[in-house]
Design a protein around this motif. Structure first.
Motif, mmCIF file in Angstrom:
data_model
loop_
_atom_site.group_PDB
_atom_site.id
_atom_site.type_symbol
_atom_site.label_atom_id
_atom_site.label_comp_id
_atom_site.label_asym_id
_atom_site.label_seq_id
_atom_site.Cartn_x
_atom_site.Cartn_y
_atom_site.Cartn_z
ATOM 1 N N TYR A 202 0.842 -1.199 0.000
ATOM 2 C CA TYR A 202 0.000 0.000 0.000
ATOM 3 C C TYR A 202 0.882 1.255 0.000
ATOM 4 N N ALA A 203 1.860 1.310 0.926
ATOM 5 C CA ALA A 203 2.718 2.484 1.043
ATOM 6 C C ALA A 203 3.580 2.676 -0.201
ATOM 7 N N LEU A 204 4.071 1.592 -0.759
ATOM 8 C CA LEU A 204 4.890 1.690 -1.971
ATOM 9 C C LEU A 204 4.053 2.182 -3.141
ATOM 10 N N PHE A 205 2.842 1.683 -3.261
ATOM 11 C CA PHE A 205 1.959 2.137 -4.336
ATOM 12 C C PHE A 205 1.631 3.620 -4.196
ATOM 13 N N GLN A 206 1.309 4.056 -2.979
ATOM 14 C CA GLN A 206 0.985 5.468 -2.786
ATOM 15 C C GLN A 206 2.176 6.355 -3.151
ATOM 16 N N TYR A 207 3.390 5.890 -2.867
ATOM 17 C CA TYR A 207 4.564 6.630 -3.296
ATOM 18 C C TYR A 207 4.657 6.621 -4.827
ATOM 19 N N MET A 208 4.348 5.516 -5.435
ATOM 20 C CA MET A 208 4.420 5.406 -6.883
ATOM 21 C C MET A 208 3.540 6.445 -7.571
ATOM 22 N N ILE A 209 2.307 6.628 -7.067
ATOM 23 C CA ILE A 209 1.404 7.580 -7.713
ATOM 24 C C ILE A 209 1.532 8.985 -7.120
ATOM 25 N N GLY A 210 2.430 9.147 -6.142
ATOM 26 C CA GLY A 210 2.644 10.461 -5.557
ATOM 27 C C GLY A 210 1.489 10.954 -4.713
ATOM 28 N N ASN A 211 0.896 10.048 -3.937
ATOM 29 C CA ASN A 211 -0.254 10.414 -3.118
ATOM 30 C C ASN A 211 0.143 10.477 -1.644
ATOM 31 N N ILE A 268 6.506 19.174 1.451
ATOM 32 C CA ILE A 268 6.491 19.139 -0.006
ATOM 33 C C ILE A 268 5.862 20.419 -0.529
ATOM 34 N N ARG A 269 6.284 20.818 -1.722
ATOM 35 C CA ARG A 269 5.857 22.097 -2.288
ATOM 36 C C ARG A 269 4.861 21.945 -3.427
ATOM 37 N N ASP A 270 4.714 20.712 -3.918
ATOM 38 C CA ASP A 270 3.890 20.474 -5.101
ATOM 39 C C ASP A 270 3.315 19.072 -4.989
ATOM 40 N N VAL A 271 2.082 18.866 -5.470
ATOM 41 C CA VAL A 271 1.476 17.536 -5.344
ATOM 42 C C VAL A 271 2.233 16.488 -6.147
ATOM 43 N N LYS A 272 3.024 16.909 -7.124
ATOM 44 C CA LYS A 272 3.799 15.943 -7.909
ATOM 45 C C LYS A 272 5.072 15.513 -7.195
ATOM 46 N N GLN A 273 5.416 16.206 -6.108
ATOM 47 C CA GLN A 273 6.600 15.834 -5.339
ATOM 48 C C GLN A 273 6.255 14.655 -4.437
ATOM 49 N N ARG A 274 6.975 13.576 -4.590
ATOM 50 C CA ARG A 274 6.685 12.374 -3.815
ATOM 51 C C ARG A 274 7.229 12.483 -2.392
ATOM 52 N N LYS A 275 6.522 11.821 -1.476
ATOM 53 C CA LYS A 275 6.946 11.748 -0.074
ATOM 54 C C LYS A 275 6.552 10.374 0.452
ATOM 55 N N TYR A 276 7.533 9.593 0.905
ATOM 56 C CA TYR A 276 7.240 8.261 1.415
ATOM 57 C C TYR A 276 6.685 8.346 2.827
ATOM 58 N N ARG A 277 5.541 7.696 3.071
ATOM 59 C CA ARG A 277 4.872 7.771 4.363
ATOM 60 C C ARG A 277 4.626 6.389 4.960
ATOM 61 N N PHE A 325 9.219 7.138 -10.863
ATOM 62 C CA PHE A 325 9.112 6.241 -9.712
ATOM 63 C C PHE A 325 10.104 5.104 -9.831
ATOM 64 N N PHE A 326 10.192 4.509 -11.001
ATOM 65 C CA PHE A 326 11.113 3.384 -11.165
ATOM 66 C C PHE A 326 12.560 3.825 -11.052
ATOM 67 N N ALA A 327 12.855 5.075 -11.370
ATOM 68 C CA ALA A 327 14.199 5.599 -11.124
ATOM 69 C C ALA A 327 14.474 5.674 -9.629
ATOM 70 N N ASP A 328 13.447 6.023 -8.853
ATOM 71 C CA ASP A 328 13.601 6.136 -7.399
ATOM 72 C C ASP A 328 13.820 4.791 -6.727
ATOM 73 N N ILE A 329 13.364 3.701 -7.343
ATOM 74 C CA ILE A 329 13.527 2.369 -6.740
ATOM 75 C C ILE A 329 14.398 1.480 -7.635
ATOM 76 N N ALA A 330 15.312 2.099 -8.382
ATOM 77 C CA ALA A 330 16.107 1.360 -9.366
ATOM 78 C C ALA A 330 16.900 0.217 -8.743
ATOM 79 N N ASP A 331 17.356 0.397 -7.508
ATOM 80 C CA ASP A 331 18.073 -0.649 -6.791
ATOM 81 C C ASP A 331 17.886 -0.418 -5.303
ATOM 82 N N ASP A 332 18.485 -1.295 -4.494
ATOM 83 C CA ASP A 332 18.275 -1.198 -3.055
ATOM 84 C C ASP A 332 18.814 0.104 -2.473
ATOM 85 N N ALA A 333 19.927 0.599 -3.034
ATOM 86 C CA ALA A 333 20.500 1.849 -2.533
ATOM 87 C C ALA A 333 19.568 3.027 -2.819
#
Length: 344
Positions: A202-211, A268-277, A325-333
């Motif tokens: 759930y949390a990963l998906f919400q980060y994916m769509i930037g919610n 965050i300053r814009d709804v398109k800016q992602r924030k992991y929660r 989003f996939f750039a943000d999770i490209a690898d474990d680092a």
């Protein structure tokens, strides 16, 4: 609907694709196909729209589609969209009479209709982008609400008030029934009460769509858990971990609605800016979940490509947002730096 105490342990396994396919026969007729419905709703549309900010009163109306005409009760619904954002409110469609076995709306009692909200010509594209968010979560897990697009003509006293795309959302009780689960009615819960896999996904998906407009353990008012989420529970005696199922994605970055408000408390300053929660206690599951999402990238992209009537510009924007989003999770680092270091 079952009522549970606050303290529950979490331990439900993720259902396999095979299990998801086995439940397909339990889908209600409305959501058994993806073709865009042609729907006409006739009733006091202007009155409902005019009073929407202060009233959710239901009015008699008629819904016609697929060769059938059904009496309904039509009302405005929602909170922020109805009271603050929308020129045309989201609607609730209630069917007071039992439908025949062959009816497209058989087994439907009360169902949400996502409408165009704004009256400008681009409003339909926002509807399609939110519809896309639901379809992306369908790819991620069968523990999700199904949706059905409709081209809706709104008629009031013989006059066509508007004609816009909208979509129906599967009722949570039907989602639960389809999955062999049931909705849980609680005030608020501890993260320990959640199914670990489902909560992490759930949390990963919400980060994916930037919610960021959600909560999976508490609601906006007492007795109403949770904010823009529903909780499901397996029916088996002794089952514990609850599954959060999200809805209402119009404030997400992937939709980028012009009326969406930024949660400044999150920095965050814009709804398109992602924030992991997501919760830190589920961090150990995230590398494997991120790997699964990466493996499903083609499926996610195919879901976007399949959205009907999404124009080229909006399709490219949604696709590019997904790529970031996939750039943000490209690898474990990258996952650790961009998401897990911000866990709660």
């Amino acid at each position: 609907m079952r009522t549970f105490p606050i303290a529950l342990a979490a331990a439900l396994a993720l259902p396999s694709v095979a299990n998801a396919q086995e439940t397909a026969g339990k889908v209600t007729p409305l959501f058994a196909e993806d073709a865009v419905l042609e729907v006409t709703i006739t009733g006091p549309i202007k009155q409902i729209v005019r009073k929407a900010k202060r009233s959710t009163d239901a009015y008699p109306a008629i819904l016609a589609t697929a060769g059938e005409t059904l009496p309904i009760e039509l009302s405005a619904r929602g909170l922020s969209r109805r009271q603050k954002s929308c020129r045309f409110p989201p609607l609730r469609v209630k069917f007071p009479e039992t439908k025949a076995d062959g009816s497209l709306f058989r087994k439907q009692g009360s169902i949400k209709l996502v409408t165009h909200c704004l009256t400008r010509s681009s409003a339909e594209q926002l509807v399609l982008r939110e519809y896309a968010a639901y379809r992306l979560f369908n790819v991620a897990t069968p523990k999700s609400h199904m949706v059905r697009l409709a081209q809706i003509t709104y008629v009031d006293e013989g006059e066509v008030v508007d004609r816009k795309l909208g979509f129906f959302i599967e009722d949570t009780d039907d989602t639960a029934r389809r999955l062999g689960m049931e909705e849980v009615d609680v005030d608020r819960i501890s993260p320990r009460s959640l199914d670990r896999q489902d909560a992490a996904r759930y949390a990963l998906f919400q980060y994916m769509i930037g919610n960021t407009d959600w909560a999976m353990i508490v609601g906006p008012k007492p007795g109403d858990c949770c904010h823009n989420s529903k909780l499901l529970q397996a029916k088996e005696p002794g089952s514990t971990g609850m599954t959060p199922v999200p809805y209402d994605f119009d404030s997400s970055g992937i939709v980028d609605a012009p009326y969406a408000e930024v949660n400044e408390t999150l920095g965050i300053r814009d709804v398109k800016q992602r924030k992991y929660r997501g919760f830190c206690q589920f961090n150990d599951l995230m590398p494997s979940l991120a790997a699964r999402f990466r493996a499903q990238r083609t499926d996610f992209e195919s879901a976007i490509a399949a959205i009907p009537r999404l124009d080229a510009e909006n399709r490219a924007q949604v696709r590019d947002y997904l790529a970031s989003f996939f750039a943000d999770i490209a690898d474990d680092a990258a996952l650790q730096k961009n998401l897990l270091d911000d866990c709660r």
